[in-house]
Design an enzyme around this catalytic site. Sequence first.
Site, PDB file in Angstrom:
ATOM      1  N   ASN A 171      -4.152   6.339  -3.267  1.00  0.00           N
ATOM      2  CA  ASN A 171      -2.518   7.316  -3.005  1.00  0.00           C
ATOM      3  C   ASN A 171      -3.441   7.571  -1.162  1.00  0.00           C
ATOM      4  O   ASN A 171      -4.943   7.968  -1.033  1.00  0.00           O
ATOM      5  CB  ASN A 171      -3.352   8.735  -3.643  1.00  0.00           C
ATOM      6  CG  ASN A 171      -2.974   9.678  -3.024  1.00  0.00           C
ATOM      7  OD1 ASN A 171      -1.902   9.875  -2.500  1.00  0.00           O
ATOM      8  ND2 ASN A 171      -3.181  11.243  -3.691  1.00  0.00           N
ATOM      9  N   LYS A 203      -2.584   9.471   0.775  1.00  0.00           N
ATOM     10  CA  LYS A 203      -2.627  10.964   1.412  1.00  0.00           C
ATOM     11  C   LYS A 203      -1.575  11.146   2.569  1.00  0.00           C
ATOM     12  O   LYS A 203      -0.770  10.288   2.732  1.00  0.00           O
ATOM     13  CB  LYS A 203      -3.484  11.843   1.485  1.00  0.00           C
ATOM     14  CG  LYS A 203      -3.874  12.004   0.079  1.00  0.00           C
ATOM     15  CD  LYS A 203      -5.037  12.596  -0.395  1.00  0.00           C
ATOM     16  CE  LYS A 203      -5.687  12.307  -2.399  1.00  0.00           C
ATOM     17  NZ  LYS A 203      -6.752  14.152  -2.650  1.00  0.00           N
ATOM     18  N   HIS A 262       0.595  16.225  -8.443  1.00  0.00           N
ATOM     19  CA  HIS A 262      -0.823  16.419  -7.491  1.00  0.00           C
ATOM     20  C   HIS A 262      -1.398  17.670  -7.028  1.00  0.00           C
ATOM     21  O   HIS A 262      -0.512  18.530  -7.320  1.00  0.00           O
ATOM     22  CB  HIS A 262      -1.209  15.947  -6.492  1.00  0.00           C
ATOM     23  CG  HIS A 262      -2.517  15.037  -5.624  1.00  0.00           C
ATOM     24  ND1 HIS A 262      -2.990  15.766  -5.043  1.00  0.00           N
ATOM     25  CD2 HIS A 262      -3.392  13.972  -5.902  1.00  0.00           C
ATOM     26  CE1 HIS A 262      -4.058  15.223  -5.061  1.00  0.00           C
ATOM     27  NE2 HIS A 262      -4.158  14.072  -5.585  1.00  0.00           N
ATOM     28  N   GLU A 267      -3.069  18.989  -4.963  1.00  0.00           N
ATOM     29  CA  GLU A 267      -3.346  19.388  -3.232  1.00  0.00           C
ATOM     30  C   GLU A 267      -1.423  19.681  -3.334  1.00  0.00           C
ATOM     31  O   GLU A 267      -1.357  20.924  -2.467  1.00  0.00           O
ATOM     32  CB  GLU A 267      -3.169  18.152  -2.534  1.00  0.00           C
ATOM     33  CG  GLU A 267      -4.400  18.020  -2.118  1.00  0.00           C
ATOM     34  CD  GLU A 267      -4.960  17.119  -1.871  1.00  0.00           C
ATOM     35  OE1 GLU A 267      -3.835  15.678  -1.515  1.00  0.00           O
ATOM     36  OE2 GLU A 267      -6.437  16.022  -2.220  1.00  0.00           O
ATOM     37  N   GLU A 303      -7.263  13.978 -12.854  1.00  0.00           N
ATOM     38  CA  GLU A 303      -7.301  14.770 -11.593  1.00  0.00           C
ATOM     39  C   GLU A 303      -7.974  15.937 -11.612  1.00  0.00           C
ATOM     40  O   GLU A 303      -8.090  16.938 -11.574  1.00  0.00           O
ATOM     41  CB  GLU A 303      -6.884  14.622 -10.867  1.00  0.00           C
ATOM     42  CG  GLU A 303      -6.101  13.384 -10.311  1.00  0.00           C
ATOM     43  CD  GLU A 303      -5.864  12.544  -8.712  1.00  0.00           C
ATOM     44  OE1 GLU A 303      -6.302  12.097  -8.612  1.00  0.00           O
ATOM     45  OE2 GLU A 303      -5.348  13.499  -8.395  1.00  0.00           O
ATOM     46  N   GLY A 345     -11.915  14.735  -3.374  1.00  0.00           N
ATOM     47  CA  GLY A 345     -11.899  14.539  -2.210  1.00  0.00           C
ATOM     48  C   GLY A 345     -14.070  15.262  -1.920  1.00  0.00           C
ATOM     49  O   GLY A 345     -13.689  15.638  -0.614  1.00  0.00           O
ATOM     50  N   SER A 357     -12.572  11.089  -6.667  1.00  0.00           N
ATOM     51  CA  SER A 357     -13.891   9.876  -5.872  1.00  0.00           C
ATOM     52  C   SER A 357     -14.340   8.878  -6.636  1.00  0.00           C
ATOM     53  O   SER A 357     -15.364   8.434  -6.419  1.00  0.00           O
ATOM     54  CB  SER A 357     -15.079  11.098  -6.099  1.00  0.00           C
ATOM     55  OG  SER A 357     -14.722  12.382  -4.989  1.00  0.00           O
TER      56      SER A 357
HETATM   57  P1  PGA Z   1     -10.520  10.826  -4.003  1.00  0.00           P
HETATM   58  O1  PGA Z   1      -8.542  11.724  -4.214  1.00  0.00           O
HETATM   59  O2  PGA Z   1     -10.293   9.511  -4.374  1.00  0.00           O
HETATM   60  O3  PGA Z   1     -10.398  11.284  -2.629  1.00  0.00           O
HETATM   61  O4  PGA Z   1     -10.979  11.712  -4.616  1.00  0.00           O
HETATM   62  C1  PGA Z   1      -8.082  11.202  -5.324  1.00  0.00           C
HETATM   63  C2  PGA Z   1      -6.677  11.434  -5.581  1.00  0.00           C
HETATM   64  O5  PGA Z   1      -7.036  13.398  -5.332  1.00  0.00           O
HETATM   65  O6  PGA Z   1      -5.535  11.115  -5.797  1.00  0.00           O
END
Ligand code: PGA
Length: 248
Positions: free
Chosen positions: A9, A11, A94, A96, A166, A172, A209
Amino acid sequence: MKKLYLIGNTKMNLDFSKFKKYFKLLKKASKNTKNFVGVCLSSPYLDLAQKCLKKSNVHYGTQNIYFEDEGAFTGEISAKMVQDFGVDLQIVGHSERRQYFYETDLDINKKIKKCLTLGIYPIFCFGENLQQRKENVTKKIIRQQLNGALSGIEKQDFGKIIFAYEPVWAIGTGVTATSKQAEEIAKFVKDYLNKHYGIDNCIFLYGGSMKPSNAFELLSQQHIDGGLIGGACLKVDEFSKIIDTAIV
Ligand code: PGA
């Protein structure tokens, strides 16, 4: 050998020239793997993705779509539109999107249904935030998210949904759920889908992460089938180490 589903992803990152290099390297990194490799990117680069990733093993999609096909929805992009560019994967719900763009379980439900109608595999994201984990309501929250997002979906379509757990506190942040925590939810979700929807199995990803140093441990868990990878997918050399993971 366990077939792993490893989906990046990106982003809101990278640009035209960076994606050009990225796709080239990712195509190379995925050439010999038996794992399923995918990447979800920003819509403006779909044309480039289609050109660069054809004749490759890499599946691709975007990070959000709208559930209507067309109409007066200024600023939105429909699943049908992205499908014109060869998309077969699609992130939906997601955290976010839930947090910054107020997406509800009902929106997510409609988006999943739209993807299924078009033959696009929705990657349905769910998970608790830190406060909910501290209050010990993780499973309750996940049940609510599952029930909301999956309402009215036919049993035979469940196999086309990719489930991505998640935990918001791990996204993140550099803090990863332990393999024990991730496996506990993976088992819980699979058991729940079995009990309430009669589903024997599903593709279950962990996201938050994931990186080369913890991928093997997480991906070795019995009920975890792959990862949704944010930060670590941005550098193909890191992503490729995860892509090369082999679990016997
Ligand atoms: P991350 O993000 O690996 O940077 O924690 C995962 C995601 O949000 O899909």
